[in-house]
Every structure is written in structure tokens, then in C-alpha cells.
Design a protein around this motif. Structure first.
Motif, PDB file in Angstrom:
ATOM      1  N   ARG A 231      20.515 -10.877 -36.167  1.00 17.01           N
ATOM      2  CA  ARG A 231      19.082 -10.787 -36.449  1.00 17.01           C
ATOM      3  C   ARG A 231      18.356 -12.054 -35.965  1.00 17.01           C
ATOM      4  N   ALA A 232      18.957 -13.224 -36.277  1.00 12.39           N
ATOM      5  CA  ALA A 232      18.322 -14.498 -35.890  1.00 12.39           C
ATOM      6  C   ALA A 232      18.237 -14.608 -34.363  1.00 12.39           C
ATOM      7  N   VAL A 233      19.301 -14.201 -33.667  1.00 14.26           N
ATOM      8  CA  VAL A 233      19.297 -14.275 -32.194  1.00 14.26           C
ATOM      9  C   VAL A 233      18.242 -13.328 -31.634  1.00 14.26           C
ATOM     10  N   ALA A 234      18.155 -12.124 -32.200  1.00 11.20           N
ATOM     11  CA  ALA A 234      17.151 -11.154 -31.725  1.00 11.20           C
ATOM     12  C   ALA A 234      15.754 -11.712 -31.943  1.00 11.20           C
ATOM     13  N   GLU A 235      15.545 -12.367 -33.079  1.00 13.11           N
ATOM     14  CA  GLU A 235      14.215 -12.928 -33.365  1.00 13.11           C
ATOM     15  C   GLU A 235      13.882 -14.032 -32.355  1.00 13.11           C
ATOM     16  N   ILE A 236      14.861 -14.876 -32.055  1.00 12.92           N
ATOM     17  CA  ILE A 236      14.602 -15.976 -31.111  1.00 12.92           C
ATOM     18  C   ILE A 236      14.388 -15.425 -29.699  1.00 12.92           C
ATOM     19  N   ARG A 237      15.157 -14.397 -29.324  1.00 14.03           N
ATOM     20  CA  ARG A 237      14.935 -13.779 -28.004  1.00 14.03           C
ATOM     21  C   ARG A 237      13.503 -13.266 -27.902  1.00 14.03           C
ATOM     22  N   SER A 238      13.040 -12.641 -28.976  1.00 13.09           N
ATOM     23  CA  SER A 238      11.680 -12.110 -28.962  1.00 13.09           C
ATOM     24  C   SER A 238      10.653 -13.256 -28.872  1.00 13.09           C
ATOM     25  N   ILE A 239      10.890 -14.315 -29.636  1.00 13.67           N
ATOM     26  CA  ILE A 239       9.996 -15.487 -29.597  1.00 13.67           C
ATOM     27  C   ILE A 239       9.924 -16.057 -28.177  1.00 13.67           C
ATOM     28  N   ALA A 240      11.079 -16.062 -27.477  1.00 19.30           N
ATOM     29  CA  ALA A 240      11.131 -16.649 -26.126  1.00 19.30           C
ATOM     30  C   ALA A 240      10.633 -15.685 -25.064  1.00 19.30           C
ATOM     31  N   GLY A 241      10.234 -14.479 -25.477  1.00 17.91           N
ATOM     32  CA  GLY A 241       9.736 -13.500 -24.517  1.00 17.91           C
ATOM     33  C   GLY A 241      10.842 -12.819 -23.733  1.00 17.91           C
ATOM     34  N   LEU A 242      12.078 -12.905 -24.243  1.00 15.66           N
ATOM     35  CA  LEU A 242      13.200 -12.236 -23.569  1.00 15.66           C
ATOM     36  C   LEU A 242      13.294 -10.798 -24.081  1.00 15.66           C
TER      37      LEU A 242
ATOM     38  N   PRO B  17      -0.091 -21.114 -32.716  1.00 13.69           N
ATOM     39  CA  PRO B  17      -0.619 -20.032 -31.887  1.00 13.69           C
ATOM     40  C   PRO B  17      -0.455 -20.281 -30.388  1.00 13.69           C
ATOM     41  N   LYS B  18      -0.422 -21.563 -29.977  1.00 14.95           N
ATOM     42  CA  LYS B  18      -0.275 -21.889 -28.553  1.00 14.95           C
ATOM     43  C   LYS B  18       1.071 -21.367 -28.023  1.00 14.95           C
ATOM     44  N   ALA B  19       2.083 -21.419 -28.899  1.00 12.29           N
ATOM     45  CA  ALA B  19       3.406 -20.932 -28.505  1.00 12.29           C
ATOM     46  C   ALA B  19       3.345 -19.442 -28.206  1.00 12.29           C
ATOM     47  N   ASN B  20       2.479 -18.724 -28.908  1.00  9.10           N
ATOM     48  CA  ASN B  20       2.328 -17.294 -28.677  1.00  9.10           C
ATOM     49  C   ASN B  20       1.750 -17.024 -27.290  1.00  9.10           C
ATOM     50  N   GLN B  21       0.810 -17.898 -26.909  1.00  6.87           N
ATOM     51  CA  GLN B  21       0.213 -17.778 -25.577  1.00  6.87           C
ATOM     52  C   GLN B  21       1.300 -17.876 -24.520  1.00  6.87           C
ATOM     53  N   GLN B  22       2.216 -18.869 -24.726  1.00  6.10           N
ATOM     54  CA  GLN B  22       3.286 -19.060 -23.754  1.00  6.10           C
ATOM     55  C   GLN B  22       4.143 -17.809 -23.686  1.00  6.10           C
ATOM     56  N   MET B  23       4.404 -17.220 -24.878  1.00  4.80           N
ATOM     57  CA  MET B  23       5.245 -16.046 -24.941  1.00  4.80           C
ATOM     58  C   MET B  23       4.595 -14.880 -24.202  1.00  4.80           C
ATOM     59  N   ASN B  24       3.278 -14.674 -24.434  1.00  3.09           N
ATOM     60  CA  ASN B  24       2.592 -13.575 -23.781  1.00  3.09           C
ATOM     61  C   ASN B  24       2.583 -13.756 -22.277  1.00  3.09           C
ATOM     62  N   GLN B  25       2.404 -15.023 -21.881  1.00  6.08           N
ATOM     63  CA  GLN B  25       2.398 -15.314 -20.450  1.00  6.08           C
ATOM     64  C   GLN B  25       3.760 -14.939 -19.861  1.00  6.08           C
ATOM     65  N   GLN B  26       4.828 -15.247 -20.627  1.00  3.74           N
ATOM     66  CA  GLN B  26       6.157 -14.920 -20.137  1.00  3.74           C
ATOM     67  C   GLN B  26       6.338 -13.424 -19.998  1.00  3.74           C
TER      68      GLN B  26
ATOM     69  N   SER C 192       4.167 -11.196 -19.349  1.00  2.00           N
ATOM     70  CA  SER C 192       3.488 -10.580 -18.225  1.00  2.00           C
ATOM     71  C   SER C 192       3.959 -11.156 -16.890  1.00  2.00           C
ATOM     72  N   GLU C 193       4.246 -12.457 -16.838  1.00  2.00           N
ATOM     73  CA  GLU C 193       4.536 -13.073 -15.534  1.00  2.00           C
ATOM     74  C   GLU C 193       5.964 -13.581 -15.424  1.00  2.00           C
ATOM     75  N   ARG C 194       6.715 -13.542 -16.509  1.00  2.00           N
ATOM     76  CA  ARG C 194       8.072 -14.083 -16.539  1.00  2.00           C
ATOM     77  C   ARG C 194       8.106 -15.563 -16.148  1.00  2.00           C
ATOM     78  N   ALA C 195       7.120 -16.314 -16.658  1.00  2.00           N
ATOM     79  CA  ALA C 195       7.122 -17.753 -16.392  1.00  2.00           C
ATOM     80  C   ALA C 195       8.290 -18.380 -17.149  1.00  2.00           C
TER      81      ALA C 195
END
Ligand code: ADP
Ligand code: 5GP
Length: 224
Positions: free
Chosen positions: A206-217, A24-33, A35-38
Motif C-alpha cells: 500500500r505504501a509503495v503504491a501511494e508513493i508511486r502515485s505521489i511521484a506520478g508513476l 500544493p507545489k508538489a502536486n503541480q510537479q506531479m500533474n506536470q509529470q 502530462s509530460e513525463r518530466a
């Protein structure tokens, strides 16, 4: 041992549904990205032949994604460019960097030294970039043990028969090395739950799209 592979091949849809977020901590990082593009470190790992390089090539089409270039003491192979594939250093230069604390981690592999440099990662993250680290399972778990902050993604093959086909299709391993890598892949696959996410590389897009989403891209890559 190979029975495991066969049964996996019959449950490839199950493996697919296994694409999941484990931390779940990784999700926090993603959400932060979002909103703030960290900036963040995005680590792509998995067994040999799972598609790490292929996926990273796609991710790197985005200007906001920067590749981590390791340092090594091994000699460049034909076609390898200093600063692009590796930073090629003499053993003395490498040792000097160890003593000045320039590496996040370093290891000896097959008689040569390899290391992940600290400052390019810090600079890219401060600049709001996604810093892409493509690394084998052993290296990924080392970074995890060192508590290096980032999003840890395990790329899984749809099943082990597909992994065999892809590895042999790549044509870079002798039959003996191929068997060794497949055997190792089974052990590495058992480590997948230690990552933040498991992404099954069935369809590349599909895998690339999923990883982009995970990374907040965003869904569309940003290109200059
Ligand atoms: P790794 O870097 O993990 O060792 P590669 O990226 O070299 O793996 O991929 C192994 C082989 O599988 C390559 O020949 C690559 O073209 C192929 N491949 C990778 N992803 C896919 C995919 N989603 N569908 C089909 N073939 C793939
Ligand atoms: P090669 O010489 O074939 O490019 O890489 C040999 C091995 O070194 C691979 O298993 C690769 O994952 C590992 N390696 C590459 N860069 C690094 C790094 O920065 N740190 C560590 N620990 N291993 C690395």
C-alpha cells in the motif's frame, strides 16, 4: 517521552489517516509529470527502521526510477560494490569534487565524508526519470533548506511499538544503538510536517503504491 509512543500505538489508524499531502507545489510537479513525463527528484526519508530501504527496493523495480548513489570517503564494507552502494573516493578525490562544485550537499558523518552528486541527478531528471534519493531526516532537511526541487516524502511507522519491533527484527543494531535510534526517531517524527507528503508504512504494498502515485508513476511498474 515513551508515553508519546504508547499513545501513538493506540492511534495507529489515526496515524494512517495522516498520510497526507502538505505542499500544493508538489502536486503541480506531479500533474506536470502525468502530462509530460518530466523527471523529478523523489526523496524518501524518515527515522531509522521506518522502511526507507525496503520501499526504495520496491520502487527500483521500475526502469523509470533511478537510485542516487552517494559518494563517501569511508571504506567499503564486505559485499558493498563501488558505484552501486556508494562511489568510494579517497579524501583527496572527495575534496577535489567539493572544490569543483560537484556536490549538491556534503557532510561529515562519524569522521567520514558523504555527499550527493549533482550531475547524475541532473542527467536522470533531464532523461525524464524519477531520481530516488534515500536519505536520513537531517540530510532531507538540508536539501529542503538548499531549495533543491523535488517531492519530499516522510515515511512514518504505523506506531512506535511497530518501529521497535521492526528495528529489533532487522537484527542490525545492538540493544544500546536500538534505544538511541528509537529516541532519535521521536525527534525526527516531529519534523514530518516540513515534508510535502507523509506516508505511513503499514502495508508495504500500500505504501509503495501511494508513493508511486505521489511521484506520478503509473500503478504498474515499467520493466524492460
Ligand atoms: P530503514 O531503511 O528506514 O532503516 P528498513 O527498510 O531496513 O528501514 O526496514 C526496517 C525493517 O522493517 C526491515 O527488517 C524490513 O524488512 C521491515 N519492514 C519494512 N517495511 C515493512 C512493512 N511494511 N511491514 C513489515 N515489515 C517491514
Ligand atoms: P553508512 O556509512 O552507514 O552507509 O552511512 C552513514 C550515514 O551517512 C547515514 O546516516 C547516512 O544517511 C549518511 N549519508 C549517506 N549518504 C549521504 C549523503 O549523500 N549525504 C549526507 N549528508 N549523508 C549521507
Amino acid at each position: 517521552m515513551w508515553n508519546v509512543c504508547v499513545s501513538r500505538s493506540r492511534t495507529s489508524s489515526k496515524l494512517h489517516s495522516e498520510s497526507q499531502q502538505l505542499n500544493p507545489k508538489a502536486n503541480q510537479q506531479m500533474n506536470q509529470q502525468n502530462s509530460e513525463r518530466a523527471g523529478s527528484m523523489l526523496l524518501i526519508s524518515g527515522p531509522s527502521g521506518c522502511g526507507k530501504s525496503t520501499i526504495c527496493k520496491q520502487l527500483l523495480l521500475d526502469d523509470d526510477v533511478v537510485f542516487s548513489v552517494s559518494a563517501t570517503t569511508r571504506a567499503p564494507r564486505p559485499g558493498e560494490i563501488d558505484g552501486q552502494h556508494y562511489h568510494f573516493l579517497s579524501p583527496e578525490e572527495f575534496r577535489a569534487k567539493i572544490s569543483t562544485g560537484d556536490f549538491i550537499e556534503h557532510a561529515e558523518v562519524h569522521g567520514n565524508m558523504y555527499g550527493t552528486l549533482k550531475s547524475p541527478m541532473e542527467e536522470a531528471i533531464a532523461d525524464g526519470k524519477v531520481y530516488l534519493v534515500e536519505i536520513d531526516v537531517q540530510g532531507a532537511l538540508q536539501l529542503k533548506a538548499l531549495e533543491v526541487e523535488g517531492i519530499y516524502v516522510f515515511v512514518a511507522p504505523p506506531d512506535f511499538n511497530v518501529l521497535r519491533e521492526r528495528l529489533s527484527g532487522r537484527g542490525t543494531e545492538t540493544p544500546e544503538v536500538l534505544e538511541r535510534r528509537l529516541k532519535k526517531a521521536e525527534d525526527e517524527y516531529r519534523e514530518r510536517e516540513r515534508y510535502d507528503h507523509i506516508v505511513v508504512n503499514d502495508s508495504l504494498d500500500r505504501a509503495v503504491a501511494e508513493i508511486r502515485s505521489i511521484a506520478g508513476l503509473p500503478a504498474e511498474a515499467s520493466r524492460g
